[in-house]
Motif scaffolding. Sequence first.
Motif, PDB file in Angstrom:
ATOM      1  N   UNK A 190       0.842  -1.204   0.000  1.00 45.60           N
ATOM      2  CA  UNK A 190       0.000   0.000   0.000  1.00 45.60           C
ATOM      3  C   UNK A 190       0.877   1.255   0.000  1.00 45.60           C
ATOM      4  N   UNK A 191       2.050   1.114   0.618  1.00 45.25           N
ATOM      5  CA  UNK A 191       2.900   2.291   0.832  1.00 45.25           C
ATOM      6  C   UNK A 191       3.751   2.689  -0.379  1.00 45.25           C
ATOM      7  N   UNK A 192       3.787   1.849  -1.391  1.00 43.69           N
ATOM      8  CA  UNK A 192       4.683   2.177  -2.520  1.00 43.69           C
ATOM      9  C   UNK A 192       4.155   3.375  -3.308  1.00 43.69           C
ATOM     10  N   UNK A 239       7.012   6.003 -13.328  1.00 42.29           N
ATOM     11  CA  UNK A 239       7.807   4.782 -13.473  1.00 42.29           C
ATOM     12  C   UNK A 239       8.309   4.327 -12.102  1.00 42.29           C
ATOM     13  N   UNK A 240       8.692   3.062 -12.035  1.00 49.02           N
ATOM     14  CA  UNK A 240       9.237   2.513 -10.795  1.00 49.02           C
ATOM     15  C   UNK A 240      10.760   2.638 -10.860  1.00 49.02           C
ATOM     16  N   UNK A 241      11.364   3.199  -9.830  1.00 50.88           N
ATOM     17  CA  UNK A 241      12.827   3.351  -9.818  1.00 50.88           C
ATOM     18  C   UNK A 241      13.410   2.582  -8.638  1.00 50.88           C
ATOM     19  N   UNK A 242      14.726   2.414  -8.656  1.00 48.07           N
ATOM     20  CA  UNK A 242      15.400   1.679  -7.583  1.00 48.07           C
ATOM     21  C   UNK A 242      15.145   2.345  -6.241  1.00 48.07           C
ATOM     22  N   UNK A 244      13.045   0.542  -3.032  1.00 49.24           N
ATOM     23  CA  UNK A 244      14.058  -0.018  -2.110  1.00 49.24           C
ATOM     24  C   UNK A 244      13.443  -0.437  -0.766  1.00 49.24           C
ATOM     25  N   UNK A 245      12.710   0.506  -0.139  1.00 46.24           N
ATOM     26  CA  UNK A 245      12.114   0.214   1.173  1.00 46.24           C
ATOM     27  C   UNK A 245      11.072  -0.891   1.068  1.00 46.24           C
ATOM     28  N   UNK A 246      10.285  -0.828  -0.010  1.00 52.95           N
ATOM     29  CA  UNK A 246       9.232  -1.843  -0.186  1.00 52.95           C
ATOM     30  C   UNK A 246       9.850  -3.226  -0.351  1.00 52.95           C
ATOM     31  N   UNK A 247      10.926  -3.326  -1.130  1.00 52.33           N
ATOM     32  CA  UNK A 247      11.596  -4.615  -1.319  1.00 52.33           C
ATOM     33  C   UNK A 247      12.154  -5.148  -0.004  1.00 52.33           C
ATOM     34  N   UNK A 248      12.683  -4.213   0.831  1.00 56.12           N
ATOM     35  CA  UNK A 248      13.202  -4.634   2.139  1.00 56.12           C
ATOM     36  C   UNK A 248      12.073  -5.234   2.980  1.00 56.12           C
ATOM     37  N   UNK A 249      10.903  -4.581   2.935  1.00 55.64           N
ATOM     38  CA  UNK A 249       9.733  -5.077   3.685  1.00 55.64           C
ATOM     39  C   UNK A 249       9.261  -6.427   3.136  1.00 55.64           C
ATOM     40  N   UNK A 250       9.252  -6.547   1.809  1.00 54.39           N
ATOM     41  CA  UNK A 250       8.831  -7.816   1.179  1.00 54.39           C
ATOM     42  C   UNK A 250       9.780  -8.932   1.627  1.00 54.39           C
ATOM     43  N   UNK A 251      11.092  -8.610   1.648  1.00 54.21           N
ATOM     44  CA  UNK A 251      12.105  -9.595   2.069  1.00 54.21           C
ATOM     45  C   UNK A 251      11.853 -10.044   3.513  1.00 54.21           C
ATOM     46  N   UNK A 281      13.101  -7.089  -8.313  1.00 52.22           N
ATOM     47  CA  UNK A 281      13.845  -5.837  -8.522  1.00 52.22           C
ATOM     48  C   UNK A 281      14.204  -5.662  -9.999  1.00 52.22           C
ATOM     49  N   UNK A 282      14.719  -6.733 -10.616  1.00 54.93           N
ATOM     50  CA  UNK A 282      15.110  -6.674 -12.028  1.00 54.93           C
ATOM     51  C   UNK A 282      13.932  -6.309 -12.925  1.00 54.93           C
TER      52      UNK A 282
END
Length: 455
Positions: free
Chosen positions: A14-16, A21-24, A28-35, A56-57
Amino acid sequence: MFDNLTERLSSTLKNISGRGRLTEDNIKDTLREVRMALLEADVALPVVRDFVKRVKERAVGTEVSKSLTPGQEFIKIVQAELEAVMGETNEALDLASQPPAVILMAGLQGAGKTTSVGKLGKLLKERNKKKVLVVSADVYRPAAIKQLETLAADIGIDFFPSSPDQKPVAIAQAAIEHGKRKFYDVVIVDTAGRLHVDEAMMDEIKAVHQIANPVETLFVVDAMTGQDAANTAKAFNEALPLTGVILTKVDGDARGGAALSVRHITGKPIKFLGVGEKTDALEPFHPDRVASRILGMGDVLSLIEDLERNVDKEKAEQLAKKFKEKKGFDLEDFRGQLQQMKNMGGMMGMLDKLPGMSQLPGNVKDQVDDKIFVQMEAIINSMTAKERERPELIKGSRKKRIAAGSGTQVQDVNRLLKQFTQMQKMMKKMQKGGMKNMMRNMKGMMPGGGMFPGR
């Protein structure tokens, strides 16, 4: 299953934010949360690493479709990768062979292997219209053979007798020969489980596999063992040519890590999920539907299939005819509705498959207690046929008798009658075709509105 993961991912995604466009940086924070969410769900570390890398890719630099926001685009990518990790499509059993098609079941002790043999036999008989024979080659656990015999009798499939003084290879051979002579479509062989993977067990199961020459070798594993489920599946896969996995006890596993790790680690598809203790609680595994549930989007397709399978068409037609003839909705009809709901895994089983249910507050979920439905049915069962037909007859002394007969209190009987009256009013609205009025009345049936009393 996946309760915790769904909750974490729903709030994370929800927070993204991002424009165009989607950038690194903005993922970044969302990917950390997903991890973190995946690790907390007990998903194996190599699977998490690979998953996050692939998301990410795919996400960085992705142009956002005009019809989607960056957040929606990212969720779409996460969903596609979840499906990829779990196998993308449902892989059905391959039974296209000279009958009987032999299915060999392997697994550790306590994983629910024998129960899964029964469930699979029932599913093949009822949904695939197959003539099924089951046999137990578990000569080490005295109760195993008897357990499968009782289970087979309960669900109406044939059992081939065996005894602890026989050799497992001889049992499998005799059962398959019998299957050929009596024109069975499928023979399911239950093998011995062990408390851990050991050499003697592997040698024996290899010998059984050689003589049985199965078209499917299924590994049965307990989802609640988390990462260990994937590791034991890998050990078995190195010894046996596995064709798929049955993941059991997924209803007791709120994390769901095993479902996300097994395919990646073993390379073998999950073919079925054991979703409860009942003999029909075995579901084909659909990665796309499971990914949808993980992301809180529900699983409407499975819900429709449940409805088609479990709703008694004849009873539904009788009820429709009754409505047409303007005959009322009585307690007998109400009981029928409760029984059909129970057949579909209860209220929570249905709600879990609806989109957005993960956002329901915890206290509301707690109020949807399936034990209430069991109690309601017990109360109706304690009534006479006349009382079910004419609920207005149920006054003081009758209420006491019904409460005593169902092991409940008079206030429980009063509550059921109140809920039934609400349902009756709603059915009358349906008879008059006032759908808007009916939907308004539905609000009163939801938690906090009287249908599901707080405990």
